[in-house]
Design a protein around this motif. Structure first.
Motif, PDB file in Angstrom:
ATOM      1  N   ALA A  17       4.429 -16.162  -9.318  1.00 26.76           N
ATOM      2  CA  ALA A  17       3.438 -15.297  -8.677  1.00 26.76           C
ATOM      3  C   ALA A  17       2.621 -14.602  -9.762  1.00 26.76           C
ATOM      4  CB  ALA A  17       4.123 -14.296  -7.759  1.00 26.76           C
ATOM      5  N   TRP A  18       1.710 -15.339 -10.377  1.00 24.11           N
ATOM      6  CA  TRP A  18       0.970 -14.795 -11.511  1.00 24.11           C
ATOM      7  C   TRP A  18       0.006 -13.693 -11.084  1.00 24.11           C
ATOM      8  CZ3 TRP A  18       2.884 -15.356 -16.055  1.00 24.11           C
ATOM      9  CH2 TRP A  18       3.639 -16.495 -16.359  1.00 24.11           C
ATOM     10  N   GLY A  19      -0.471 -13.756  -9.846  1.00 20.83           N
ATOM     11  CA  GLY A  19      -1.305 -12.664  -9.359  1.00 20.83           C
ATOM     12  C   GLY A  19      -0.546 -11.358  -9.330  1.00 20.83           C
ATOM     13  N   TRP A 189      -3.804  -4.162  -4.469  1.00 22.36           N
ATOM     14  CA  TRP A 189      -3.413  -5.430  -5.094  1.00 22.36           C
ATOM     15  C   TRP A 189      -1.896  -5.623  -5.016  1.00 22.36           C
ATOM     16  CZ3 TRP A 189      -5.257  -7.007 -10.707  1.00 22.36           C
ATOM     17  CH2 TRP A 189      -5.028  -8.377 -10.885  1.00 22.36           C
ATOM     18  N   HIS A 190      -1.147  -4.547  -5.281  1.00 23.10           N
ATOM     19  CA  HIS A 190       0.315  -4.612  -5.152  1.00 23.10           C
ATOM     20  C   HIS A 190       0.724  -5.074  -3.749  1.00 23.10           C
ATOM     21  CE1 HIS A 190       1.381  -3.262  -9.001  1.00 23.10           C
ATOM     22  NE2 HIS A 190       1.560  -1.968  -8.791  1.00 23.10           N
ATOM     23  N   VAL A 191       0.130  -4.453  -2.740  1.00 24.75           N
ATOM     24  CA  VAL A 191       0.488  -4.764  -1.356  1.00 24.75           C
ATOM     25  C   VAL A 191       0.220  -6.235  -1.047  1.00 24.75           C
ATOM     26  CG1 VAL A 191      -0.034  -4.274   1.057  1.00 24.75           C
ATOM     27  CG2 VAL A 191       0.109  -2.392  -0.587  1.00 24.75           C
ATOM     28  N   VAL A 192      -0.903  -6.747  -1.550  1.00 26.81           N
ATOM     29  CA  VAL A 192      -1.300  -8.126  -1.256  1.00 26.81           C
ATOM     30  C   VAL A 192      -0.535  -9.140  -2.102  1.00 26.81           C
ATOM     31  CG1 VAL A 192      -3.221  -9.759  -1.329  1.00 26.81           C
ATOM     32  CG2 VAL A 192      -3.604  -7.421  -0.517  1.00 26.81           C
ATOM     33  N   ALA A 193      -0.367  -8.873  -3.402  1.00 23.89           N
ATOM     34  CA  ALA A 193       0.131  -9.883  -4.336  1.00 23.89           C
ATOM     35  C   ALA A 193       1.647  -9.907  -4.495  1.00 23.89           C
ATOM     36  CB  ALA A 193      -0.520  -9.690  -5.711  1.00 23.89           C
ATOM     37  N   LEU A 194       2.296  -8.745  -4.417  1.00 27.61           N
ATOM     38  CA  LEU A 194       3.745  -8.721  -4.631  1.00 27.61           C
ATOM     39  C   LEU A 194       4.470  -9.336  -3.440  1.00 27.61           C
ATOM     40  CD1 LEU A 194       4.321  -5.163  -6.164  1.00 27.61           C
ATOM     41  CD2 LEU A 194       4.796  -7.347  -7.289  1.00 27.61           C
TER      42      LEU A 194
END
Length: 396
Positions: A17-19, A189-194
Motif C-alpha cells: 500500500a504505497w499510497g 488521505w489517512h482515511v482513504v489510503a490506510l
C-alpha cells in the motif's frame, strides 16, 4: 521514533500500500515541522505572547514531556482499537494543536496546544514502524521506512528556514495557520489510503522493566539521552545565538538554517551507506562531532561563514545520530524490539524536554553562550559514559 507494538496477525499480507506509506511520510513531515517550528520563530513568538525566549522555548519541552508519556502508554491506552483509526486520531490531534497555537491569545493556550502535539508525536512514532511493516511485504520494509523517514529529512531541511522567512513577512501565527490545510489533507488521505489495521498483541510493560535491568542497555539508553539532550540544548536556542552572536538578519538566518537542514540529507545518505556491522565504534561520534561544533560556534560563531560550515557538520551528524543509535538498539535488544522501541521513543522525547528546559534556564539566567556551554557539557558526559562503546554491547 521507533515502533512499539508488532502485530501478531499471521494472515496473508495484501499488496504493498504505497499510497498509505506516502501518507505516513507526509504525516512525519508535518509532525517534524510542527514540533520544531518554534525554533525558527522563537523571538517573534516570545514578543507576541509577552514571554521571555527561555519561557517560549518550553513550548518544545512541553511537547516532549507529553510525547514521553504517550510513547509509553499508547498501545495500552489504545487497547484493541484498529490502528488505522488510532493514527487518524493522532493526526486530528495535530490539526487541533496547530489551530490552538496559531490562535493562542496567551502563553497558557500555546502550551495546551503544544501538549496535544506531544501526544500526537509520541503516539504516532510509537506505532509508525509497526504500521509500515503491515503495509508492505517484508522485502520492501527497508524501502518503505526510508520513504517515511524522507518526510523527516525534508521537514528538517526546509521547515525552519521557510518558517523563519515567512514569519518575518507575514507573522508567526500565519506560519502555523499555513500548516493546517496540509494536515487536514493528510487526515483525509489517512482515511482513504490506510487499510484496516486490527490491533495485535498488547505491549508487555514487564518487558520494558526487564530491559532496564540489563546494564549494557541501561547505559546505552542514558548515553543516547545525553547525546540527544546535548543536541536539543543547542538546537532549541540556535536562533537567539545566531541573532546575538553571529549578528544574522532574517535572510542570513534563513540561509544558515537551510544549510543545517540540507546537510541532514548527507547524514542520512552516509549513515545508510556506510553503517555496517559492529556499531560500537560509532556510538561516540555524534556527541564528539556535534559537541565539537557547538564549542566551535562559541569561538567562531561571530563569522556567518564559519557558523555555516559548523552548522553543516552539525546537521549532517544530527540525522546520522538517529541511524547510529537505532542500529545499536536493533542489534542489542533484538529479543525484545517492541519494548526497546518504546523505551527509545521515550528517551528521545525526554532528551528534547531536558535540552529545552536546561537551555532555557541557562539562557534566561545567564546568557546564550551559557546555553551552548551546557550543550557541550552534556556531550562530554555522553562521551565519558560511552567510552569505546564496548560496554554498551550485549554479551556474546
Amino acid at each position: 521514533m521507533i515502533e512499539v507494538a508488532l502485530t501478531t496477525d499471521t494472515t496473508v499480507k495484501p499488496a504493498a500500500a504505497w499510497g498509505a506509506v506516502l501518507s505516513m511520510a507526509l504525516c512525519v513531515a508535518m509532525l517534524i515541522a510542527s514540533e520544531f517550528m518554534p525554533v525558527s520563530l522563537l523571538t517573534p513568538m516570545a514578543e507576541g505572547l509577552g514571554a521571555t525566549q527561555g519561557q517560549t522555548g518550553q513550548a518544545i519541552s512541553i511537547s516532549g514531556l507529553f510525547a514521553v508519556v504517550a510513547s509509553l502508554l499508547i498501545t495500552t491506552a489504545a487497547g484493541r482499537l484498529n490502528r488505522k483509526w488510532v493514527l487518524v486520531a493522532m493526526t486530528a490531534l495535530m490539526l487541533l494543536s496547530l489551530v490552538l497555537v496559531a490562535a493562542a491569545p496567551n502563553f497558557a493556550v500555546l502550551m495546551i496546544g503544544r501538549a496535544l502535539l506531544g501526544i500526537c508525536i509520541g503516539g504516532f512514532w510509537a506505532l509508525a514502524t509497526a504500521v509500515i511493516m503491515r503495509l508492505v511485504p517484508k522485502d520492501d520494509v527497508p524501502r518503505a521506512l526510508a520513504l517515511m523517514y524522507g518526510g523527516q529529512a525534508i521537514a528538517a531541511a526546509f521547515a525552519a528556514p521557510v518558517g523563519s522567512y515567512l514569519g518575518d513577512l507575514f507573522g508567526w501565527r500565519e506560519v502555523f495557520w499555513a500548516l493546517t490545510p496540509i494536515v487536514a489533507v493528510n487526515l483525509i488521505w489517512h482515511v482513504v489510503a490506510l487499510p484496516s489495521l486490527p490491533a495485535g498483541q498488547r505491549q508487555d510493560v514487564r518487558t520494558m522493566f526487564s530491559l532496564l535491568k540489563r546494564p549494557y542497555f541501561l547505559i546505552g539508553l542514558i548515553a543516547s539521552m545525553l547525546s540527544w539532550g546535548s543536541a536539543f540544548t543547542m538546537f532549541t536556542y540556535l536562533r537567539p545565538f545566531l541573532e546575538r552572536v553571529t549578528g544574522a538578519n532574517v535572510t542570513v538566518l534563513s540561509v544558515l538554517l537551510l544549510v543545517l537542514g540540507c546537510a541532514g540529507f548527507v547524514g542520512t545518505w552516509a549513515s545508510g551507506r556506510f553503517l555496517k556491522g559492529d556499531v560500537a565504534r560509532l556510538l561516540r561520534l555524534p556527541a564528539l562531532l556535534m559537541g565539537g561544533c557547538t564549542l566551535g560556534l562559541l569561538f567562531l560563531g561571530g563569522s556567518p561563514f564559519a557558523a555555516g560550515v559548523l552548522l553543516a557538520l552539525w546537521g549532517a551528524m544530527n540525522t546520522a545520530m538517529s541511524v547510529i543509535w537505532m542500529t545499536w538498539m536493533s542489534q542489542n535488544a533484538d529479543d525484545a524490539p517492541e519494548a526497546a522501541g518504546s523505551l527509545m521513543v521515550a528517551a528521545v522525547q525526554a532528551s528534547i524536554l531536558l535540552g529545552a528546559v536546561a537551555g532555557g534556564w541557562l539562557l534566561d539566567g545567564f546568557s546564550i553562550r551559557a546555553t551552548f556551554i551546557g550543550s557541550a557539557v552534556l556531550a562530554g558526559a555522553a562521551l565519558v559514559l560511552i567510552g569505546n562503546g564496548r560496554r554498551l554491547l550485549k554479551p556474546q
